[in-house]
Structure formats: C-alpha cells, structure tokens
Design an enzyme around this catalytic site. Structure first.
Site, PDB file in Angstrom:
ATOM      1  N   HIS A 150       0.863  -1.175   0.000  1.00 57.23           N
ATOM      2  CA  HIS A 150       0.000   0.000   0.000  1.00 57.23           C
ATOM      3  C   HIS A 150       0.901   1.227   0.000  1.00 57.23           C
ATOM      4  CE1 HIS A 150      -3.782   2.211   0.735  1.00 57.23           C
ATOM      5  NE2 HIS A 150      -2.967   3.089   1.298  1.00 57.23           N
ATOM      6  N   CYS A 151       0.738   2.080  -1.009  1.00 58.20           N
ATOM      7  CA  CYS A 151       1.612   3.237  -1.172  1.00 58.20           C
ATOM      8  C   CYS A 151       0.876   4.516  -0.789  1.00 58.20           C
ATOM      9  CB  CYS A 151       2.097   3.318  -2.622  1.00 58.20           C
ATOM     10  SG  CYS A 151       3.223   4.697  -2.933  1.00 58.20           S
ATOM     11  N   VAL A 152       1.384   5.209   0.217  1.00 58.84           N
ATOM     12  CA  VAL A 152       0.731   6.444   0.665  1.00 58.84           C
ATOM     13  C   VAL A 152       0.900   7.552  -0.372  1.00 58.84           C
ATOM     14  CG1 VAL A 152       0.965   5.897   3.108  1.00 58.84           C
ATOM     15  CG2 VAL A 152       2.813   7.130   1.959  1.00 58.84           C
TER      16      VAL A 152
END
Length: 304
Positions: free
Chosen positions: A151-153
């Site tokens: 999951h990439c912010v």
C-alpha cells in the site's frame, strides 16, 4: 495478556485509519512539488533563456521540451496508479479445483476443507471469502487485493495486479524527471556558493534552491526503489512475496526474465512505456487480470 492484544489491535486500527486520511494531502504534496519544480525550471530559469538567443536559447529549448515530455508521462502514470483499482476478488470467486469437485455452495471459514489448504487455496477471515493465488489482504484499504505488492501512501492506493505496471512507470519517469531537473538546476545551485552577484529576487532564488534539493532527494530515493522493483519483476515476485520466499526453496512463478517481464508489461512493445495495455495482451495474458498465473509444471502442486 488479553488487554495487551486489544491495545495492539487498536493501535494498528488507528494507524490504518490515519493512512486513509492522508489521501488528498499526499496528492496535494505531490502536486506541490511539481508546482515548485515547474516554477523553478520553466518560469525562473529556462523560460527566460529562450529569449537570450544562440547556444543558451538552444539549450533552454532542449531542456524545456524534455522536461514537459517527462512531466506529462510522470503525471499520466501517477494518476493511472491513483485512479486504477489494483484488483479485487470477484464476488463468489471459486478456484478451479472447486469447480472440478462439483461444489456449488460458497465456502466459509468453518467449512473450509483442509485438503484445499494443502493445495495452496487460502481463505481470508477478514473478508470472509476465498483468496486467489498471490492475493493478500490490505489493512489500510480493508479488502483483499490481487497480487498485492504494497500500500503506497504517495499514490493513496494499493499497488496490485492491475496497476503495478503503472506504478513502475511512475517510478521510472519520476527518476528521469528529477534527474533532469537536478542536472539542469545544478549550475544555478552552484552559484549560491560563489562570491559573484546572484541574479534574481530572493523569492526566485529560494524556489530554485528548494527545487534542486527536493529533486536531488527524490532522484536518489526513487532510484533505490526502482532498482528493487526491477529485481522483483525479473524474479516474478512482489514485495510481500519476496519476504515470504525466505522460507520457500523454489519460486513456482519464476518463468524466466522474459516471460516474467511480459506478465507485468505485456508483449506489445508499443505499450511498454505508457500506462496502458493492448487489447490483445489483455486477452492473451491471464496474469494481467490478476487471477491466473502460469507456473513451473514441476511445482504446480506446491503450496504458495
């Protein structure tokens, strides 16, 4: 002991909730960095250089053309990652082995057959559904993601089967763009450390200085991520799977670098450097859909 576990679960929940709340802030931050860079390169330095004439104008023209081309590809790739669903498990999805057994009722956590677990079919107790191969649950998104990488912010989204190529292109064009900006602003940055009179207002000088430092930092950090993901693509694995492979002697999905690359970028060379796929690739390569993955015949029966 129970209280400790409850506190840990609560802290994780608050952390995931905080990550969800970063959404618009991170997008605005990315656009802010792009805006500062654009102002420093185009408005402050190389835009005015077009009027100088001679070699300086030619250099300015070349830098501006390359800058805008890379920026367009960077933003196209970035928003493709942001707005493309990484891949979710279709409703009532069942593995092929289930269809062969003749089962028609959906499996639940209590009646999940142990023999299916031995064949690599998993069940997500949080989503209460079967998990396809290479699928993982994302605590931030609160759902299972097909071939989840992480999951990439920065993109406010999971990186999975359907947008992994777009994420790689985003890293690639970000590295090229930030490297170009760093090199093009380097002469202007060096001026700060000379005894000569520095042209420009304090505001324009501060913008140039900030743009140089930001792009240099992003260029170096993105290069590390890019190298890591190139190695992952070469081995047909994800960030999560790379950690899991520590206990796996052989990786069943490693089909060789060429076929591993095609499972992410497709076979049509015209589409390799743009965040899109040809219709033929989408039809011919099941891995691009995130549900079926060819594997080594001698390892088909092994657990993931």
């Amino acid at each position: 002991m129970y209280r400790s576990g409850t506190v840990m679960a609560w802290n994780v929940f608050k952390f995931c909730t905080a990550l969800r709340g970063l959404g618009s802030i991170m997008i605005l931050l990315v656009l802010g960095v792009v805006g500062v860079t654009y102002y420093a390169v185009v408005i402050n330095n190389y835009g005015p250089g077009l009027e100088a004439g001679g070699t300086e104008a030619l250099l300015a023209f070349f830098v501006l053309i390359l800058f805008h081309c890379l920026l367009a590809m960077l933003l196209w790739s970035y928003f493709s990652v942001v707005f493309t669903d990484p891949g979710i498990v279709p409703p009532n999805w069942r593995p092929k082995v289930d269809e062969e057994r003749g089962d028609t009722d959906p499996l639940t956590a209590t009646e999940f057959p142990a023999e299916l677990e031995n064949r690599g079919i998993r069940f997500c107790r949080k989503c209460n559904q079967l998990k396809p191969p290479r699928c993982h649950h994302c605590s931030v998104c609160g759902r299972c993601v097909l071939k989840m990488d992480h999951h990439c912010v920065w993109v406010v989204n999971c990186v999975g089967a359907l947008n992994y190529k777009y994420f790689l292109l985003f890293l690639f064009y970000t590295f090229l763009e930030t490297s170009l900006v760093t090199l093009s602003l380097l002469p202007h940055f060096i001026v700060f450390f000379t005894d000569d009179d520095i042209p420009g207002t304090p505001g324009t000088l501060a913008t140039t200085f900030l743009a140089f430092v930001l792009n240099l930092a992003f260029s170096l950090s993105v290069l590390g991520f890019l190298i890591m993901h190139i190695s992952l693509v070469a081995g047909n694995t994800t960030t999560i799977e790379a950690y899991e492979k520590k206990t796996t002697p052989k990786w069943r999905y490693d089909l060789g670098r060429k076929r591993n690359f095609e499972q992410v970028f497709g076979t049509d060379k015209r589409y390799w450097f743009i965040p899109a796929y040809s219709e033929e690739d989408l039809r011919r390569i099941p891995a691009l859909q995130g549900l079926e993955y060819p594997s080594k015949p001698d390892l088909d029966a092994q657990e993931l």
